[in-house]
Design an enzyme around this catalytic site. Structure first.
Site, PDB file in Angstrom:
ATOM      1  N   HIS A   1       0.835  -1.208   0.000  1.00 39.66           N
ATOM      2  CA  HIS A   1       0.000   0.000   0.000  1.00 39.66           C
ATOM      3  C   HIS A   1       0.869   1.257   0.000  1.00 39.66           C
ATOM      4  CE1 HIS A   1      -3.635   2.374   1.263  1.00 39.66           C
ATOM      5  NE2 HIS A   1      -2.681   3.169   1.742  1.00 39.66           N
ATOM      6  N   GLU A   2       1.815   1.315   0.916  1.00 45.15           N
ATOM      7  CA  GLU A   2       2.674   2.497   1.010  1.00 45.15           C
ATOM      8  C   GLU A   2       3.582   2.614  -0.217  1.00 45.15           C
ATOM      9  OE1 GLU A   2       2.251   4.819   3.085  1.00 45.15           O
ATOM     10  OE2 GLU A   2       0.812   3.753   4.330  1.00 45.15           O
TER      11      GLU A   2
ATOM     12  N   HIS B   1       1.834   4.576  -2.801  1.00 45.79           N
ATOM     13  CA  HIS B   1       1.985   6.022  -2.624  1.00 45.79           C
ATOM     14  C   HIS B   1       3.321   6.493  -3.193  1.00 45.79           C
ATOM     15  CE1 HIS B   1      -1.580   6.999  -0.383  1.00 45.79           C
ATOM     16  NE2 HIS B   1      -1.319   6.164   0.600  1.00 45.79           N
TER      17      HIS B   1
ATOM     18  N   HIS C   1       3.222   6.454  -6.981  1.00 47.67           N
ATOM     19  CA  HIS C   1       2.389   7.573  -7.436  1.00 47.67           C
ATOM     20  C   HIS C   1       3.208   8.860  -7.464  1.00 47.67           C
ATOM     21  CE1 HIS C   1      -1.489  10.146  -6.704  1.00 47.67           C
ATOM     22  NE2 HIS C   1      -1.129  10.154  -7.964  1.00 47.67           N
TER      23      HIS C   1
END
Length: 255
Positions: free
Chosen positions: A44-45, A48, A51
């Site tokens: 998940h991180e 980020h 992105h």
């Protein structure tokens, strides 16, 4: 946690991003082993981070994205955790090197839909109440009575309570960050489920080059320099469909 910044070296802008994890360190001489939940958090991180690193805008920190779009990219990256390529190369026994058994992965996937009816209902109750509070004249509201009245209108099951009761709903009353935007968590999941199906349907699956290129070009690199709904249409060829989330959560979908 993912930290992001951009700096300038020799006149060139360089994007910096780091994932900082607080996993429990192994004993001296022993490897650090993480749980399934920790692995999901790591992916998940990392979403980020990707992105941010993919950004082509001049000031990515100022183009973080609208609230109901912010967690989409990171949630999507979690889907790679259960691909064969990751399982066979990284989800292996630290002593034998054997991949995690397929039966255990199947159990984890099956358990993912457990209690989703309860979780979806408690979340939606709070998200809808958030919108009702922000679209009703506050002079007419007594929180506890208003909450009860509106939940009765919704047909809220007596067995389920709101995730956040009105009098302690910090998300929507403590700042402008989530005011009338608590629904954003679930909308990001709708985008995630729909985008994941784009990969699942592609010839190369989650490693399909064409879909991956579209993901970076339209959803990662431009951040919010383009209206997110327009960017998503360029990626998917259409708007996101809620039915994808329903399938993910194990709900029956008739169309």
């Amino acid at each position: 946690t993912t930290y992001r910044s951009h700096t300038t070296f020799d006149g060139k802008k360089t994007v910096l991003s780091s994932n900082n994890s607080n996993f429990v360190k192994g004993s001296e001489g022993e490897p650090t082993l993480i749980s399934w939940d920790d692995a999901e958090t790591y992916f998940h991180e990392f979403g980020h981070a990707l992105h941010f690193l993919s950004a082509t805008v001049a000031y990515p920190t100022s183009h973080s994205g609208v609230r109901d779009y912010t967690e989409f990219q990171s949630q999507l990256l979690e889907r790679w955790l259960t691909t064969d390529e990751v399982i066979n190369n990284y989800l292996v026994h630290y002593k034998t090197g054997e991949p995690i058994p397929a039966e255990l992965v199947a159990k984890i996937k099956k358990a993912a839909t457990f209690n989703e009816g309860f979780k979806t209902t408690e979340y939606m109750a709070s998200a809808i109440m958030d919108l009702l509070y922000h679209t009703t004249d506050p002079a007419t509201i007594e929180p506890q009575a208003f909450e009860k009245q509106q939940l009765n209108k919704l047909g809220m099951p007596e067995e389920v309570v709101m995730r956040h009761r009105s009098t302690q709903f910090g998300h929507v009353f403590s700042s402008e960050g989530y005011s009338s935007g608590y629904y954003g968590y679930m909308w990001a999941e709708v985008l995630t489920s729909d985008a994941a199906e784009a990969f699942a349907e592609a010839p190369g699956g989650f490693y399909d080059k064409e879909v991956s290129d579209k993901l970076v070009k339209y959803l990662f690199s431009i951040r919010n320099a383009m209206a997110p709904e327009e960017a998503y249409r360029l990626f998917r060829g259409r708007d996101a469909k809620v039915e994808a989330l329903m399938r993910d959560r194990g709900f029956p979908v008739t169309k």
